[in-house]
Design an enzyme around this catalytic site. Structure first.
Site, PDB file in Angstrom:
ATOM      1  N   PHE A  39     -25.531   2.072  17.157  1.00  0.00           N
ATOM      2  CA  PHE A  39     -24.933   0.754  16.907  1.00  0.00           C
ATOM      3  C   PHE A  39     -26.003  -0.205  16.383  1.00  0.00           C
ATOM      4  CE2 PHE A  39     -23.691  -3.491  18.787  1.00  0.00           C
ATOM      5  CZ  PHE A  39     -22.873  -3.832  17.714  1.00  0.00           C
ATOM      6  N   GLY A  41     -29.453   0.962  16.893  1.00  0.00           N
ATOM      7  CA  GLY A  41     -30.594   1.866  16.724  1.00  0.00           C
ATOM      8  C   GLY A  41     -30.589   2.452  15.319  1.00  0.00           C
ATOM      9  N   LEU A  66     -21.437  12.172  30.065  1.00  0.00           N
ATOM     10  CA  LEU A  66     -22.367  13.062  29.368  1.00  0.00           C
ATOM     11  C   LEU A  66     -22.775  14.159  30.343  1.00  0.00           C
ATOM     12  CD1 LEU A  66     -24.299  13.424  26.839  1.00  0.00           C
ATOM     13  CD2 LEU A  66     -25.942  12.030  28.085  1.00  0.00           C
ATOM     14  N   GLY A 105     -23.589   8.541  37.533  1.00  0.00           N
ATOM     15  CA  GLY A 105     -22.828   9.746  37.912  1.00  0.00           C
ATOM     16  C   GLY A 105     -23.621  10.996  37.557  1.00  0.00           C
ATOM     17  N   ARG A 109     -25.201  13.783  40.132  1.00  0.00           N
ATOM     18  CA  ARG A 109     -24.943  15.237  40.046  1.00  0.00           C
ATOM     19  C   ARG A 109     -26.252  16.019  39.998  1.00  0.00           C
ATOM     20  NH1 ARG A 109     -24.517  19.077  36.114  1.00  0.00           N
ATOM     21  NH2 ARG A 109     -24.599  17.702  34.296  1.00  0.00           N
ATOM     22  N   TYR A 148     -23.209  -9.981  28.026  1.00  0.00           N
ATOM     23  CA  TYR A 148     -24.508  -9.334  28.209  1.00  0.00           C
ATOM     24  C   TYR A 148     -25.040  -9.610  29.612  1.00  0.00           C
ATOM     25  CZ  TYR A 148     -29.366  -8.016  27.147  1.00  0.00           C
ATOM     26  OH  TYR A 148     -30.612  -7.430  27.142  1.00  0.00           O
ATOM     27  N   LYS A 152     -25.094  -6.851  32.559  1.00  0.00           N
ATOM     28  CA  LYS A 152     -26.361  -6.359  33.122  1.00  0.00           C
ATOM     29  C   LYS A 152     -26.421  -6.617  34.630  1.00  0.00           C
ATOM     30  CE  LYS A 152     -28.820  -4.819  29.560  1.00  0.00           C
ATOM     31  NZ  LYS A 152     -29.453  -3.512  29.488  1.00  0.00           N
ATOM     32  N   TYR A 162     -25.293   2.755  44.264  1.00  0.00           N
ATOM     33  CA  TYR A 162     -25.598   4.193  44.235  1.00  0.00           C
ATOM     34  C   TYR A 162     -26.817   4.491  45.107  1.00  0.00           C
ATOM     35  CZ  TYR A 162     -22.251   6.108  40.907  1.00  0.00           C
ATOM     36  OH  TYR A 162     -21.104   6.557  40.328  1.00  0.00           O
ATOM     37  N   ARG A 189     -33.680 -12.709  16.791  1.00  0.00           N
ATOM     38  CA  ARG A 189     -34.683 -12.973  17.829  1.00  0.00           C
ATOM     39  C   ARG A 189     -35.825 -13.749  17.195  1.00  0.00           C
ATOM     40  NH1 ARG A 189     -35.164  -7.744  21.771  1.00  0.00           N
ATOM     41  NH2 ARG A 189     -33.641  -6.575  20.634  1.00  0.00           N
TER      42      ARG A 189
HETATM   43  N1  LIG Z   1     -36.278  -6.148  23.651  1.00  0.00           N
HETATM   44  C1  LIG Z   1     -36.247  -7.010  24.639  1.00  0.00           C
HETATM   45  O1  LIG Z   1     -36.945  -8.034  24.594  1.00  0.00           O
HETATM   46  C2  LIG Z   1     -35.387  -6.765  25.849  1.00  0.00           C
HETATM   47  C3  LIG Z   1     -35.363  -7.741  26.850  1.00  0.00           C
HETATM   48  C4  LIG Z   1     -34.578  -7.524  27.973  1.00  0.00           C
HETATM   49  C5  LIG Z   1     -33.861  -6.353  28.114  1.00  0.00           C
HETATM   50  N2  LIG Z   1     -33.900  -5.421  27.135  1.00  0.00           N
HETATM   51  C6  LIG Z   1     -33.082  -4.209  27.320  1.00  0.00           C
HETATM   52  O2  LIG Z   1     -33.764  -3.057  26.872  1.00  0.00           O
HETATM   53  C7  LIG Z   1     -32.833  -2.144  26.278  1.00  0.00           C
HETATM   54  C8  LIG Z   1     -33.307  -1.796  24.877  1.00  0.00           C
HETATM   55  O3  LIG Z   1     -33.357  -2.988  24.096  1.00  0.00           O
HETATM   56  P1  LIG Z   1     -33.902  -3.009  22.592  1.00  0.00           P
HETATM   57  O4  LIG Z   1     -34.598  -4.297  22.399  1.00  0.00           O
HETATM   58  O5  LIG Z   1     -34.593  -1.749  22.304  1.00  0.00           O
HETATM   59  O6  LIG Z   1     -32.535  -3.116  21.794  1.00  0.00           O
HETATM   60  P2  LIG Z   1     -31.945  -2.195  20.644  1.00  0.00           P
HETATM   61  O7  LIG Z   1     -30.660  -2.809  20.198  1.00  0.00           O
HETATM   62  O8  LIG Z   1     -32.975  -1.917  19.619  1.00  0.00           O
HETATM   63  O9  LIG Z   1     -31.672  -0.834  21.418  1.00  0.00           O
HETATM   64  C9  LIG Z   1     -30.484  -0.547  22.087  1.00  0.00           C
HETATM   65  C10 LIG Z   1     -30.071   0.857  21.704  1.00  0.00           C
HETATM   66  O10 LIG Z   1     -28.878   1.209  22.418  1.00  0.00           O
HETATM   67  C11 LIG Z   1     -27.988   1.840  21.504  1.00  0.00           C
HETATM   68  N3  LIG Z   1     -26.634   1.655  22.019  1.00  0.00           N
HETATM   69  C12 LIG Z   1     -25.928   0.494  22.102  1.00  0.00           C
HETATM   70  N4  LIG Z   1     -24.733   0.735  22.639  1.00  0.00           N
HETATM   71  C13 LIG Z   1     -24.681   2.071  22.923  1.00  0.00           C
HETATM   72  C14 LIG Z   1     -23.699   2.915  23.489  1.00  0.00           C
HETATM   73  N5  LIG Z   1     -22.515   2.441  23.889  1.00  0.00           N
HETATM   74  N6  LIG Z   1     -23.985   4.232  23.613  1.00  0.00           N
HETATM   75  C15 LIG Z   1     -25.198   4.740  23.198  1.00  0.00           C
HETATM   76  N7  LIG Z   1     -26.159   3.977  22.655  1.00  0.00           N
HETATM   77  C16 LIG Z   1     -25.898   2.652  22.521  1.00  0.00           C
HETATM   78  C17 LIG Z   1     -28.236   1.154  20.187  1.00  0.00           C
HETATM   79  O11 LIG Z   1     -27.774   1.867  19.062  1.00  0.00           O
HETATM   80  C18 LIG Z   1     -29.757   1.009  20.216  1.00  0.00           C
HETATM   81  O12 LIG Z   1     -30.401   2.137  19.701  1.00  0.00           O
HETATM   82  C19 LIG Z   1     -31.475  -2.807  26.317  1.00  0.00           C
HETATM   83  O13 LIG Z   1     -30.763  -2.319  27.409  1.00  0.00           O
HETATM   84  C20 LIG Z   1     -31.799  -4.266  26.515  1.00  0.00           C
HETATM   85  O14 LIG Z   1     -30.782  -4.942  27.196  1.00  0.00           O
HETATM   86  C21 LIG Z   1     -34.626  -5.609  25.986  1.00  0.00           C
END
Ligand SMILES: NC(=O)c1ccc[n+]([C@@H]2O[C@H](COP(=O)([O-])OP(=O)(O)OC[C@H]3O[C@@H](n4cnc5c(N)ncnc54)[C@H](O)[C@@H]3O)[C@@H](O)[C@H]2O)c1
Length: 328
Positions: A39, A41, A66, A105, A109, A148, A152, A162, A189
């Site tokens: 999405f 990535g 999965l 989950g 397992r 969001y 979270k 869990y 950002r």
């Molecule tokens: N970058 C930051 O500053 C920051 C801060 C706080 C929290 N986070 C958390 O760290 C994690 C990674 O963030 P990031 O900055 O790399 O963002 P990002 O958007 O680059 O990475 C998120 C990834 O999750 C994938 N994804 C989204 N929905 C999905 C789904 N339903 N199934 C499978 N894959 C899915 C996207 O394709 C992407 O590759 C996130 O959970 C985010 O909330 C990041």
């Protein structure tokens, strides 16, 4: 090569943080299964790893169960920037909540250890500075950021249920603003916005008066924090704040980036979006004392690496950047 080679699942592994984590785990000698629905990535983020026999990539949406065999799970899947997570807010909540249920989950397992990438957004617009992990937050549950923030928060609840109910080994990190190569160029950002604008020689847009502060952690530092938290004794469930406690105003950041790029960009001010926090800064005492972790990469070094990444990306896409113009 590590003496304790593990099979590690990284959800969201093709994203910004996920791809750096996959790289690090492979360098540490583990087998990595990267799961992503792409999405936000990009396949490019993990392309260099595809030739490595320890690495495997699987297209999958974590909202669906999965079935794989692994020893550890890092659950990072979730769009992280407001432009992306507000694009389809219902899907964002589903990713956080159903994604957590499915991964927990799986961990149950397999009796696998599981790590959750939570966020400083669970603190909302905080009334306490800097934020310690026991601060319960000031979140608007019905605002545009709630998909969001509340997603979270609910994921954290599930992790701790869990842990209590099924005795799962959990690790919850609350991540603060992180930056570095492979951030998305158009995700709104502040670091990526300013760098792209400066490289293109466009005006830098600051939302608000620029006095709001952020604390920026470089990606390599953050990933070191993930690894240490995962390896910590099982009583350290978290939540643990991971971020840089050194505050910078958004205005200062803009000036620094313009100077490092050598750009002629001017600064433009726009109204602050709804629910945008005015100050966000981690208290990292727990990470310091329990993990011996703190950020080490200076802002200027991290920014230079990130600028070099965006310069390459924009040049590959045919944009003449400020650096290219100077060389021409
Ligand atoms: N970058 C930051 O500053 C920051 C801060 C706080 C929290 N986070 C958390 O760290 C994690 C990674 O963030 P990031 O900055 O790399 O963002 P990002 O958007 O680059 O990475 C998120 C990834 O999750 C994938 N994804 C989204 N929905 C999905 C789904 N339903 N199934 C499978 N894959 C899915 C996207 O394709 C992407 O590759 C996130 O959970 C985010 O909330 C990041």
């Amino acid at each position: 090569m590590s003496s304790t080679r593990k099979r590690v699942l990284v959800t969201g592994g093709a994203g910004f943080l996920g791809s750096h984590l996959c790289e690090r785990l492979i360098a540490d000698g583990h087998d990595v299964l990267c799961v992503d629905n792409y999405f936000t990535g990009r396949k490019d983020n993990v392309a260099p790893l595809l030739s490595c026999p320890q690495f495997e990539a699987l297209r999958h949406d974590v909202c669906f169960p999965l079935y794989v065999e692994v020893d550890e799970i890092y659950n990072l899947a979730c769009p992280a920037s407001p432009v992306h997570y507000q694009h389809d807010p219902v899907q964002t909540t589903k990713t956080s909540v159903s994604g957590a249920i499915n991964m927990l989950g799986l961990a149950k397992r397999l009796r696998a250890k599981i790590f959750q990438a939570s966020t400083s957004e669970v603190y909302g617009d905080p009334t306490v500075h800097p934020q310690t992990e026991d601060y319960r937050g000031n979140v608007n549950p019905i605002g545009p950021r709630a998909c969001y923030d509340e997603g979270k928060r609910c994921a954290e609840t599930l992790f701790f249920d869990y842990y209590r109910q099924h005795k799962l080994r959990i690790r919850v990190a609350r991540i603060f603003n992180t930056y570095g190569p492979r951030m998305h160029p158009n995700d709104g950002r502040v670091v990526s916005n300013f760098i792209v604008q400066a490289l293109k020689g466009e005006s830098i847009t600051i939302y608000g008066d620029g006095k709001q502060t952020r604390a920026f952690c470089y990606v390599d530092d953050l990933i070191e924090g993930f690894i240490r938290l995962m390896a910590a004794p099982d009583d350290l469930t978290g939540p643990v704040n991971l971020g840089n406690p050194v505050e910078t105003t958004v205005g200062e950041l803009a000036t620094k980036i313009v100077a490092l790029v050598g750009s002629r960009s001017k600064i433009e001010y726009r109204p602050l979006p709804v629910d945008d926090p005015t100050q966000r800064c981690p208290n990292i005492t727990q990470a310091r004392t329990r993990l011996g972790w703190e950020p080490r990469v200076p802002l200027e070094t991290g920014l230079k690496n990130t600028i070099a990444f965006f310069d390459r990306l924009l040049t590959e896409n045919g944009t003449k950047t400020e650096a290219a113009k100077r060389i021409a």
